[in-house]
Design a protein around this motif. Structure first.
Motif, PDB file in Angstrom:
ATOM      1  N   PHE A 198      -8.573  13.147   9.675  1.00 22.52           N
ATOM      2  CA  PHE A 198      -8.138  14.185   8.747  1.00 22.52           C
ATOM      3  C   PHE A 198      -6.874  13.680   8.068  1.00 22.52           C
ATOM      4  N   MET A 199      -6.880  13.639   6.741  1.00 22.29           N
ATOM      5  CA  MET A 199      -5.719  13.209   5.967  1.00 22.29           C
ATOM      6  C   MET A 199      -5.110  14.424   5.280  1.00 22.29           C
ATOM      7  N   ALA A 200      -3.820  14.627   5.498  1.00 19.10           N
ATOM      8  CA  ALA A 200      -3.071  15.682   4.815  1.00 19.10           C
ATOM      9  C   ALA A 200      -2.119  14.997   3.844  1.00 19.10           C
ATOM     10  N   MET A 201      -2.182  15.404   2.575  1.00 16.22           N
ATOM     11  CA  MET A 201      -1.346  14.793   1.541  1.00 16.22           C
ATOM     12  C   MET A 201      -0.562  15.848   0.796  1.00 16.22           C
ATOM     13  N   GLU A 202       0.675  15.501   0.480  1.00 16.32           N
ATOM     14  CA  GLU A 202       1.490  16.274  -0.449  1.00 16.32           C
ATOM     15  C   GLU A 202       1.750  15.375  -1.646  1.00 16.32           C
ATOM     16  N   THR A 203       1.681  15.967  -2.839  1.00 18.43           N
ATOM     17  CA  THR A 203       1.864  15.186  -4.064  1.00 18.43           C
ATOM     18  C   THR A 203       2.771  15.933  -5.034  1.00 18.43           C
ATOM     19  N   ILE A 204       3.167  15.222  -6.065  1.00 18.95           N
ATOM     20  CA  ILE A 204       3.896  15.865  -7.154  1.00 18.95           C
ATOM     21  C   ILE A 204       2.954  16.845  -7.866  1.00 18.95           C
ATOM     22  N   ASP A 205       3.524  17.805  -8.581  1.00 21.50           N
ATOM     23  CA  ASP A 205       2.720  18.818  -9.257  1.00 21.50           C
ATOM     24  C   ASP A 205       1.750  18.236 -10.278  1.00 21.50           C
ATOM     25  N   GLU A 206       2.123  17.146 -10.921  1.00 21.51           N
ATOM     26  CA  GLU A 206       1.296  16.559 -11.979  1.00 21.51           C
ATOM     27  C   GLU A 206       0.136  15.720 -11.430  1.00 21.51           C
ATOM     28  N   PHE A 207       0.071  15.546 -10.132  1.00 21.06           N
ATOM     29  CA  PHE A 207      -0.961  14.702  -9.513  1.00 21.06           C
ATOM     30  C   PHE A 207      -2.343  15.293  -9.743  1.00 21.06           C
ATOM     31  N   ASP A 208      -3.268  14.450 -10.179  1.00 19.89           N
ATOM     32  CA  ASP A 208      -4.670  14.820 -10.357  1.00 19.89           C
ATOM     33  C   ASP A 208      -5.487  13.900  -9.447  1.00 19.89           C
ATOM     34  N   MET A 209      -6.184  14.472  -8.480  1.00 20.40           N
ATOM     35  CA  MET A 209      -6.890  13.669  -7.473  1.00 20.40           C
ATOM     36  C   MET A 209      -7.862  12.671  -8.114  1.00 20.40           C
ATOM     37  N   ALA A 210      -8.672  13.127  -9.038  1.00 20.76           N
ATOM     38  CA  ALA A 210      -9.678  12.253  -9.652  1.00 20.76           C
ATOM     39  C   ALA A 210      -9.046  11.132 -10.473  1.00 20.76           C
ATOM     40  N   ARG A 211      -7.950  11.414 -11.119  1.00 21.43           N
ATOM     41  CA  ARG A 211      -7.293  10.428 -11.978  1.00 21.43           C
ATOM     42  C   ARG A 211      -6.353   9.523 -11.187  1.00 21.43           C
ATOM     43  N   ASP A 212      -5.536  10.111 -10.328  1.00 20.60           N
ATOM     44  CA  ASP A 212      -4.419   9.373  -9.741  1.00 20.60           C
ATOM     45  C   ASP A 212      -4.728   8.660  -8.427  1.00 20.60           C
ATOM     46  N   PHE A 213      -5.507   9.279  -7.556  1.00 22.21           N
ATOM     47  CA  PHE A 213      -5.743   8.645  -6.254  1.00 22.21           C
ATOM     48  C   PHE A 213      -6.352   7.251  -6.400  1.00 22.21           C
TER      49      PHE A 213
ATOM     50  N   VAL B  16       0.842  -1.197   0.000  1.00 24.37           N
ATOM     51  CA  VAL B  16       0.000   0.000   0.000  1.00 24.37           C
ATOM     52  C   VAL B  16       0.880   1.250   0.000  1.00 24.37           C
ATOM     53  N   VAL B  17       1.862   1.273   0.888  1.00 24.28           N
ATOM     54  CA  VAL B  17       2.764   2.421   0.987  1.00 24.28           C
ATOM     55  C   VAL B  17       3.502   2.638  -0.336  1.00 24.28           C
TER      56      VAL B  17
ATOM     57  N   GLU C 244       4.099   5.461  -5.685  1.00 22.75           N
ATOM     58  CA  GLU C 244       4.210   5.303  -7.141  1.00 22.75           C
ATOM     59  C   GLU C 244       3.227   6.172  -7.910  1.00 22.75           C
ATOM     60  N   ILE C 245       2.084   6.505  -7.314  1.00 24.59           N
ATOM     61  CA  ILE C 245       1.114   7.348  -8.033  1.00 24.59           C
ATOM     62  C   ILE C 245       1.375   8.836  -7.831  1.00 24.59           C
ATOM     63  N   GLY C 246       2.398   9.184  -7.020  1.00 24.60           N
ATOM     64  CA  GLY C 246       2.782  10.582  -6.891  1.00 24.60           C
ATOM     65  C   GLY C 246       2.532  11.220  -5.536  1.00 24.60           C
ATOM     66  N   ILE C 247       2.150  10.427  -4.543  1.00 22.21           N
ATOM     67  CA  ILE C 247       1.977  10.967  -3.198  1.00 22.21           C
ATOM     68  C   ILE C 247       3.340  10.942  -2.513  1.00 22.21           C
ATOM     69  N   THR C 248       3.816  12.110  -2.108  1.00 24.88           N
ATOM     70  CA  THR C 248       5.146  12.210  -1.498  1.00 24.88           C
ATOM     71  C   THR C 248       5.084  12.203   0.023  1.00 24.88           C
ATOM     72  N   LYS C 249       3.930  12.598   0.577  1.00 24.05           N
ATOM     73  CA  LYS C 249       3.774  12.603   2.028  1.00 24.05           C
ATOM     74  C   LYS C 249       2.291  12.462   2.351  1.00 24.05           C
ATOM     75  N   MET C 250       1.996  11.660   3.373  1.00 23.57           N
ATOM     76  CA  MET C 250       0.614  11.487   3.807  1.00 23.57           C
ATOM     77  C   MET C 250       0.610  11.325   5.322  1.00 23.57           C
ATOM     78  N   ASN C 251      -0.206  12.130   5.976  1.00 26.00           N
ATOM     79  CA  ASN C 251      -0.412  12.010   7.415  1.00 26.00           C
ATOM     80  C   ASN C 251      -1.907  11.894   7.660  1.00 26.00           C
ATOM     81  N   ILE C 252      -2.283  11.026   8.613  1.00 24.83           N
ATOM     82  CA  ILE C 252      -3.681  10.910   9.013  1.00 24.83           C
ATOM     83  C   ILE C 252      -3.750  11.214  10.507  1.00 24.83           C
ATOM     84  N   TYR C 253      -4.658  12.126  10.869  1.00 24.08           N
ATOM     85  CA  TYR C 253      -4.852  12.537  12.254  1.00 24.08           C
ATOM     86  C   TYR C 253      -6.248  12.112  12.706  1.00 24.08           C
TER      87      TYR C 253
END
Length: 110
Positions: A53-68, A31-32, A37-46
């Motif tokens: 609450f999930m905070a995510m950092e992604t690459i600039d090209e990341f598209d939530m609807a397409r990539d997540f 999973v990690v 691999e899909i472009g998530i560089t950092k993910m924290n869940i609180y």
């Protein structure tokens, strides 16, 4: 780099909440790896009470609807993880129809 905030509830049961936390302390490597691999560089869940609450950092090209959703296709264990996690979770009342993790509106950045 892009930033996203998302929210979801856990079912209001102390045993379920503890199991969810235990799983995330030992997240499955497939999973990690797939999330990275899909472009998530950092993910924290609180967690507060039942609210996640999930905070995510992604690459600039990341598209939530397409990539997540693509991380589910990377490895069969990702689908297994997602199905298992959904047994602990429930959408927030503010979620749009069909939305599981509800995307939050950014209102402040420092």
């Amino acid at each position: 780099m892009k930033h996203f905030g998302m929210t979801l509830n856990l079912k209001d049961d102390p045993d379920i909440i503890e199991k969810y936390k235990t799983y995330h302390r030992n997240a499955w490597p497939e999973v990690v790896t797939s999330l990275r691999e899909i472009g998530i560089t950092k993910m924290n869940i609180y967690l507060l009470g039942c609210r996640l609450f999930m905070a995510m950092e992604t690459i600039d090209e990341f598209d939530m609807a397409r990539d997540f959703p693509r991380y589910l296709e990377r490895h069969p264990r990702c689908q297994e993880w997602d199905q298992l996690m959904r047994t602990f979770q429930e959408p927030v009342s503010e979620a749009k129809s069909g939305e599981w993790w509800a995307l939050m509106e950014p209102v402040f950045e420092l």
